[in-house]
Structure formats: C-alpha cells, structure tokens
Design an enzyme around this catalytic site. Structure first.
Site, PDB file in Angstrom:
ATOM      1  N   GLU A 144       0.874   1.273   6.021  1.00 20.75           N
ATOM      2  CA  GLU A 144       0.987   1.722   4.710  1.00 20.75           C
ATOM      3  C   GLU A 144       2.766   3.202   4.005  1.00 20.75           C
ATOM      4  OE1 GLU A 144      -1.959   3.626   2.463  1.00 20.75           O
ATOM      5  OE2 GLU A 144      -3.314   3.244   3.902  1.00 20.75           O
ATOM      6  N   SER A 148      -5.325   0.913   0.763  1.00 24.67           N
ATOM      7  CA  SER A 148      -4.298   0.994   0.225  1.00 24.67           C
ATOM      8  C   SER A 148      -4.385  -1.169  -0.180  1.00 24.67           C
ATOM      9  CB  SER A 148      -2.701   0.840   0.387  1.00 24.67           C
ATOM     10  OG  SER A 148      -2.322   1.698  -0.150  1.00 24.67           O
ATOM     11  N   TYR A 160       1.365  -1.866  -5.775  1.00 23.60           N
ATOM     12  CA  TYR A 160       2.956  -1.566  -5.484  1.00 23.60           C
ATOM     13  C   TYR A 160       3.925  -2.806  -6.348  1.00 23.60           C
ATOM     14  CZ  TYR A 160      -0.079   1.825  -2.944  1.00 23.60           C
ATOM     15  OH  TYR A 160      -0.990   2.460  -2.562  1.00 23.60           O
ATOM     16  N   ARG A 176      -8.934  10.894  -5.518  1.00 24.63           N
ATOM     17  CA  ARG A 176      -8.940   9.845  -5.717  1.00 24.63           C
ATOM     18  C   ARG A 176     -10.415   8.559  -5.643  1.00 24.63           C
ATOM     19  NH1 ARG A 176      -4.997   6.785  -5.419  1.00 24.63           N
ATOM     20  NH2 ARG A 176      -6.516   4.616  -4.554  1.00 24.63           N
ATOM     21  N   ASP A 205     -12.672   5.699  -5.944  1.00 22.12           N
ATOM     22  CA  ASP A 205     -12.436   4.046  -6.373  1.00 22.12           C
ATOM     23  C   ASP A 205     -13.928   3.555  -6.654  1.00 22.12           C
ATOM     24  OD1 ASP A 205      -9.975   4.403  -5.568  1.00 22.12           O
ATOM     25  OD2 ASP A 205      -9.805   2.768  -4.249  1.00 22.12           O
ATOM     26  N   GLU A 226     -15.067   3.847  -2.300  1.00 21.12           N
ATOM     27  CA  GLU A 226     -14.071   4.754  -1.583  1.00 21.12           C
ATOM     28  C   GLU A 226     -13.009   5.766  -2.238  1.00 21.12           C
ATOM     29  OE1 GLU A 226      -9.867   2.912   0.449  1.00 21.12           O
ATOM     30  OE2 GLU A 226     -11.863   1.498   0.151  1.00 21.12           O
ATOM     31  N   ASN A 248      -9.892   8.455  -1.453  1.00 22.43           N
ATOM     32  CA  ASN A 248      -8.857   8.504  -1.307  1.00 22.43           C
ATOM     33  C   ASN A 248      -8.259  10.053  -0.849  1.00 22.43           C
ATOM     34  OD1 ASN A 248      -7.283   5.682  -1.257  1.00 22.43           O
ATOM     35  ND2 ASN A 248      -9.038   5.855  -2.938  1.00 22.43           N
ATOM     36  N   GLY A 257      -1.638   8.274  -3.304  1.00 22.58           N
ATOM     37  CA  GLY A 257      -0.240   8.203  -3.590  1.00 22.58           C
ATOM     38  C   GLY A 257      -0.086   8.790  -5.135  1.00 22.58           C
TER      39      GLY A 257
END
Length: 318
Positions: A28, A158, A224, A264, A266, A279, A281, A285
């Site tokens: 990443e 990611s 992205y 964050r 998901d 999951e 994070n 990002g």
C-alpha cells in the site's frame, strides 16, 4: 486544559518537531505516499514544524537525525499498520498517532480480529482460515457455506488480493492469487448488501457513509483510481435504527481491539436489516478520496482540523 503527547498543550505542540511517517515497504506504499503528502500539507498550513520521512530500514537513524518529537503515522499495510512501527516508536519514547502495538497487530490480521469480534458478539460473516493454498483448495467442496464466497489474504489492506468467487474455478484462481500476499488465507461467506463505512474518532462514533462502487465491490481501483465512478453518500441513507446499529458495531469493534485515535470499519447492511462487520482499519486512509475525512467533514471537522486532532491525541500506549 487539553494536553497532547507527553503532556504538551496544543500551543506547546506547535513548537515541537512533527515527523510525518509515510511511504514504507508495504503493498500500500502508493496510497501511503498520498496520505503523507496530504497530512503534511495540512499540518504545515496550520503552522506545525513538519518533516516528511519516507520510511525505510534506516528509520531509527532518520528519527534521531531529524530530532522528531512526535510521529504522525501516515503508513498503511504491513510494517506500518501492524504494530511494527508502533513498537519501534514505543522503544524510542516517541509519541505517535493512532492505535498501539497490540491493537494495530490484531487489527491488521483479519483472522485474529474476527476471533475477537465473535467473542464480543459483534456480527461478522462466517469464515474459514487456511494456512496454505493447498489446504484451502482441498476444502473447497466442504466449506460450511455456499458459493459465492470471498477470498482474501489475512494481513493486507486496501482490498489487495480480495476476490469474490461465484464458481469453483474462480475460487481456485483467487486462492492462488491471495496466497501470494501476507498472512493466512481467509475464506468468508459472501454477504450481499449495501457497503457502508463507520468512522470512529477518540472513542466516539462519527457517523456512517455509504459507498456505491461502479465495480463489483469497493476494491483497490474503486478506492483510488480517478474516474472510477464510485459515489459517496453521507450521511448514509439508512433508516435511523440501522444507522445507529452501524455506529454501534463500528464503535464496538474499535473498543474491542483497544484502538486509539481514528478508525474506520467496513460494514455490510443486508436487505433484511442485518449488519455485518467485515474488518476494521486502525490507520484509515487520509487522501482526497478517503472515507474517514469525508465522514469527519460531514460532521463539521475539515481535513486540517482532523489531522490536528489526531496529532493532539498522539501518545505512548505501552
């Protein structure tokens, strides 16, 4: 009065050297370079003394040479989000943003994180974990859930190496690809529903954003690539009870792992109203298209203010 790392007040923090650690050695890296550039620009615009450090094997020497007092972690993936850098900074007594060693390490490994979520009663899709591609392929006809399934490496972020498989042939190819990446192989039951993300900042649920990817799911390109066609809806247009439930699950995951700063999660919301955590994070990002900044902006916290708030929460966690 609110204090920052080592007891600094916000005013004192302005006189300290802030090292924005970015780039790194993971898959990443490119995303991290964007995060680092954005964060560095925001902090410099607020008057902080910032030095950008592209993380490599010489990191300890760079931290000493640059006289870094506080580290803003703009890293993603292995060697940045998995507890390695956090452990180094603890040993060097340099306060840093984000979660500590244990929360980072567990959060980065999707299998270990799932075990904690299950133990805490946080809903997550049924899964199997395999130590090898051979093991995953041998069990293809004995999975405890039907196709379609999701195949992913346990220690990448990611959406690197993630595949939705509708057939045995797709499963075989996905297992072979995912096995090239870090960690064990995770095979999950595919849960059809709306893709939403819950943001948490300083143990407070910030809100929920819905992601509508033009692709099959919110993969690396949808996240992205410019012009991907991905739409972001904040606040997520969910019924109030479901919106509250996603906030509850996201905050529950944050607390279950002992996270700090921002995170964050998901999440999938099904048509029948079930909520599943995919999951978490622990170093989300912070690019122009990133979701935690979008959620924060929807709550009246602009990007520089978000970067500053995370900096003011920097600390040693061990």
């Amino acid at each position: 009065m609110t204090t920052g790392p080592r007891g600094f007040t916000p005013a004192e923090l302005k006189a300290r050297r802030v090292g924005v650690l970015y780039g790194g050695l993971s898959s990443e890296r490119e995303v991290s370079l964007r995060t680092g550039a954005a964060v560095s620009g925001a902090l410099k615009g607020l008057g902080y003394d910032v030095v950008e450090i592209d993380v490599g094997k010489d990191l300890p020497a760079r931290l000493i040479a640059e006289k870094v007092d506080v580290a803003w972690l703009a890293l993603h993936g292995r060697f940045g989000e998995d507890g390695c850098i956090q452990g180094l900074l603890e040993a060097m007594f340099i306060p840093y943003t984000g979660s500590g060693v244990m929360a980072s390490a567990v959060g980065m490994d999707k299998v270990y994180a799932k075990e904690i979520f299950v133990a805490r009663g946080i809903p997550t899709p049924p899964y199997r974990a395999f130590d090898s591609a051979e093991g995953a392929l041998a069990e293809a006809d004995r999975l405890p859930f039907p196709f379609p399934v999701v195949v992913k490496p346990s220690r990448e972020g990611s959406s690197v190496g993630v595949h939705i498989c509708k057939t045995r042939e797709e499963y075989t190819a996905a297992v072979q690809d995912a096995s090239k990446h870090a960690g064990t192989l995770l095979v999950e039951q595919f849960i059809k529903g709306r893709e939403v993300q819950g943001g948490v900042l300083d143990n407070e649920a910030l809100g929920v954003i819905e992601v509508k990817a033009a692709r099959e799911f919110y993969d690396y390109e949808a996240k992205y690539k410019a012009g991907s066609g991905t739409q972001y809806l904040f606040p997520a247009p969910l019924p109030p009870d479901l919106y509250a439930r996603v906030n509850e699950v996201s905050l529950g995951a944050h607390k279950a792992l002992g996270c700090s700063g921002g995170s964050r999660s998901d999440v999938i919301v099904t048509e029948s109203g079930d909520v599943f955590l995919l999951e978490i994070n622990t170093l989300p990002g912070m690019t122009a298209s990133s979701l935690l900044p979008k959620i924060a902006a929807g709550r009246g916290i602009d990007f520089p203010a978000l970067c500053e708030r995370l900096l003011q929460g920097a600390s040693l966690k061990a």
